[in-house]
Write a protein that holds these residues in place. Structure first.
Motif, short mmCIF file in Angstrom:
data_model
loop_
_atom_site.label_atom_id
_atom_site.label_comp_id
_atom_site.label_asym_id
_atom_site.label_seq_id
_atom_site.Cartn_x
_atom_site.Cartn_y
_atom_site.Cartn_z
N ASP A 1 12.64 28.36 22.20
CA ASP A 1 13.74 27.85 21.36
C ASP A 1 13.85 26.33 21.40
O ASP A 1 14.90 25.77 21.10
CB ASP A 1 15.07 28.48 21.79
CG ASP A 1 15.47 28.09 23.22
OD1 ASP A 1 14.66 27.48 23.94
OD2 ASP A 1 16.61 28.41 23.61
N LEU A 2 12.77 25.64 21.76
CA LEU A 2 12.80 24.18 21.87
C LEU A 2 13.23 23.51 20.57
O LEU A 2 14.05 22.59 20.57
CB LEU A 2 11.43 23.65 22.29
CG LEU A 2 11.28 22.13 22.40
CD1 LEU A 2 12.26 21.54 23.41
CD2 LEU A 2 9.83 21.76 22.74
N ALA A 3 12.70 23.96 19.43
CA ALA A 3 13.05 23.35 18.14
C ALA A 3 14.53 23.54 17.84
O ALA A 3 15.22 22.60 17.45
CB ALA A 3 12.19 23.93 17.03
N ALA A 4 15.02 24.77 18.02
CA ALA A 4 16.43 25.05 17.74
C ALA A 4 17.34 24.24 18.66
O ALA A 4 18.36 23.69 18.23
CB ALA A 4 16.70 26.55 17.89
N ARG A 5 16.97 24.18 19.96
CA ARG A 5 17.78 23.40 20.91
C ARG A 5 17.79 21.92 20.59
O ARG A 5 18.69 21.19 20.98
CB ARG A 5 17.24 23.60 22.34
CG ARG A 5 17.70 24.88 22.99
CD ARG A 5 17.34 24.92 24.46
NE ARG A 5 15.93 25.24 24.68
CZ ARG A 5 15.03 24.41 25.20
NH1 ARG A 5 15.38 23.19 25.56
NH2 ARG A 5 13.79 24.80 25.39
N ASP B 1 13.07 29.09 11.35
CA ASP B 1 13.26 30.36 10.66
C ASP B 1 14.01 31.31 11.58
O ASP B 1 14.43 30.94 12.68
CB ASP B 1 11.92 30.93 10.18
CG ASP B 1 11.02 31.41 11.32
OD1 ASP B 1 11.42 31.29 12.51
OD2 ASP B 1 9.91 31.91 11.03
N ALA B 2 14.18 32.56 11.13
CA ALA B 2 14.98 33.52 11.90
C ALA B 2 14.40 33.79 13.28
O ALA B 2 15.12 34.11 14.22
CB ALA B 2 15.11 34.82 11.12
N LEU B 3 13.09 33.65 13.43
CA LEU B 3 12.44 33.91 14.71
C LEU B 3 12.44 32.68 15.62
O LEU B 3 12.15 32.79 16.81
CB LEU B 3 11.01 34.39 14.48
CG LEU B 3 10.30 35.09 15.65
CD1 LEU B 3 11.05 36.36 16.06
CD2 LEU B 3 8.87 35.42 15.27
N GLY B 4 12.76 31.51 15.06
CA GLY B 4 12.79 30.29 15.86
C GLY B 4 11.61 29.36 15.62
O GLY B 4 11.48 28.32 16.28
N SER C 1 6.64 26.57 4.75
CA SER C 1 7.31 27.10 3.55
C SER C 1 8.04 28.40 3.84
O SER C 1 8.27 29.20 2.92
CB SER C 1 6.30 27.32 2.41
OG SER C 1 5.66 26.11 2.08
N ASP C 2 8.43 28.62 5.08
CA ASP C 2 9.08 29.86 5.51
C ASP C 2 8.21 31.07 5.20
O ASP C 2 8.70 32.18 4.99
CB ASP C 2 10.46 30.01 4.86
CG ASP C 2 11.40 30.91 5.66
OD1 ASP C 2 11.07 31.22 6.82
OD2 ASP C 2 12.44 31.31 5.13
#
Length: 399
Positions: free
Chosen positions: A236-240, A246-249, A275-276
């Protein structure tokens, strides 16, 4: 003399090493590879760790270009505004460009008891944790493998070949990617090895205990050792770090692999979602995506427009013990067809992939820029247009 451009690659798997090596084409670029381990993990051999038949660890000196600086640490946050990567040690590494190649690992099973009693094997540490558990279990102890993707099939076959009593719980169909004709062939080989395969909607696991696995249809299977291979997740580095995922992180990018949030961050491998519409998580796409990520950075440094990704597939190799494998052939858009190669020929192809993947990385380290990929998907851009309703122009933002 002008200052050198600093590029940091986060993640030292197939994509990260390929990208780091390729970046050394330019003398005015410094490359730093941040990885939590001091050695490379040949991940497609993890099922062999489970059976004790092989070691997937490769010394970075064998595959990493001399010009790449290796920092053994864990990236905890990307400070996009400050252009730096914060590390678990408390240090920070600054960058002009960052390649995000953190890969994938085990998904959170979200099944009661699975986290406590089942053993995932998607990383080296997980596979190593399972090894002594199997060593101390009785030879006739029931072993249950949950998940019938490539890793589950390979682990089940490997363990059955060394005499373990193995049940493979599919939670649906055996090898969802496989063509039905090829699936039947794989099932026959597993049966020959003594693997009991449970398929169908009722085989979804609903709970795991210390000595059993419960299924959706009410059955309870005795299980002294339960191995969990169902699904993959990404760090989850990008989300953090506040970056779009995307939905999976996976990091959301355009078709040049550039983050939709920051032109100086480029993704590669399993953690990229261009592009998701992410490509299948595999070493087969990791190498080309790593090389393409490096090319995108090099193009930006040169003031040129980066190219759009064009990565295709040949299919899928599944090992079925040490003496057999199935090579599922596919069209380049990754659609499996009814053709396959099996038996000893399939095993020979599978074993050649073990050495071939490492050789590609080492060759790129010795001669950066030499790696090319034969398989390209001419249909991808049509898929992108269909999803987004427009031409997939690479969003070129001012640096």
């Amino acid at each position: 003399m002008s200052e050198k451009t600093a590029v940091v690659v986060v993640g030292g798997g197939y994509a990260g090493v390929m990208a780091a090596n390729r970046l050394t084409q330019r003398d005015d670029v410094t490359v730093t590879l941040v990885n939590p381990r001091p050695a490379f993990v040949h991940r497609i051999r993890l099922h062999q760790v489970v059976s004790g038949s092989d070691d997937p660890v490769v010394d970075y000196r064998e595959i990493l270009a001399d010009g790449v600086r290796l920092v053994v640490d864990i990236a905890t946050r990307i400070d996009a505004a400050g252009r730096s990567v914060r590390l678990a040690s408390g240090d920070a590494v600054g960058y002009d460009y960052l390649i995000y190649a953190v890969g994938s690992g085990s998904a959170d099973p979200q099944v009661p008891g699975a986290s406590e009693f089942a053993y995932p094997i998607a990383t080296l540490e997980e596979a190593q944790r399972l090894r002594p558990v199997l060593d101390t279990a009785y030879a006739t102890a029931a072993v249950t493998v949950v998940g019938a993707g490539m890793l589950g099939i390979e682990a089940a076959a490997e363990l059955a070949e060394v005499g373990r009593t193995v049940t493979l719980v599919c939670g649906g169909v055996l090898g969802p990617y496989l063509h039905p004709r090829v699936r039947r062939s794989v099932a026959r080989r597993l049966a020959k090895l003594g693997v009991t395969v449970l398929e169908g909607p009722g085989t979804k696991v609903t709970a795991v205990t210390g000595d059993a696995v419960r299924l959706g249809d009410g059955r309870e299977l005795p299980s002294a050792v339960t191995i969990w291979t169902a699904g993959f997740g990404v760090p989850d580095l990008a989300a953090r770090s506040g970056l779009g995922t995307d939905a999976l992180g996976r990091l959301l990018t355009d078709e040049t692999l550039t983050s939709v949030d920051d032109v100086r961050i480029i993704a590669a491998g399993d953690s990229a979602a261009p592009s998701d519409l992410p490509l299948r998580m595999s070493c087969q796409s990791a190498g080309p995506l790593g090389a393409h990520a490096a090319d995108t950075v090099l193009a930006r440094i040169a003031g040129e427009q980066p190219a759009l990704i064009n990565v295709g597939f040949f299919g899928l190799c599944v090992s079925l013990g040490s003496r057999a494998a199935t090579v599922q052939l596919a069209s380049r858009d990754d659609t499996a067809n009814g053709f396959s190669l099996g038996g000893r020929l399939g095993a020979k192809i599978k074993h050649s992939s073990y050495t071939g993947l490492v050789k590609h990385l080492a060759d790129e380290g010795r001669k950066p820029g030499s790696y090319t990929w034969a398989f390209k998907d001419g249909k991808r851009q049509r898929s992108v247009r269909a999803k987004h309703g427009q031409a997939p122009a690479a969003a070129e933002r001012a640096v």
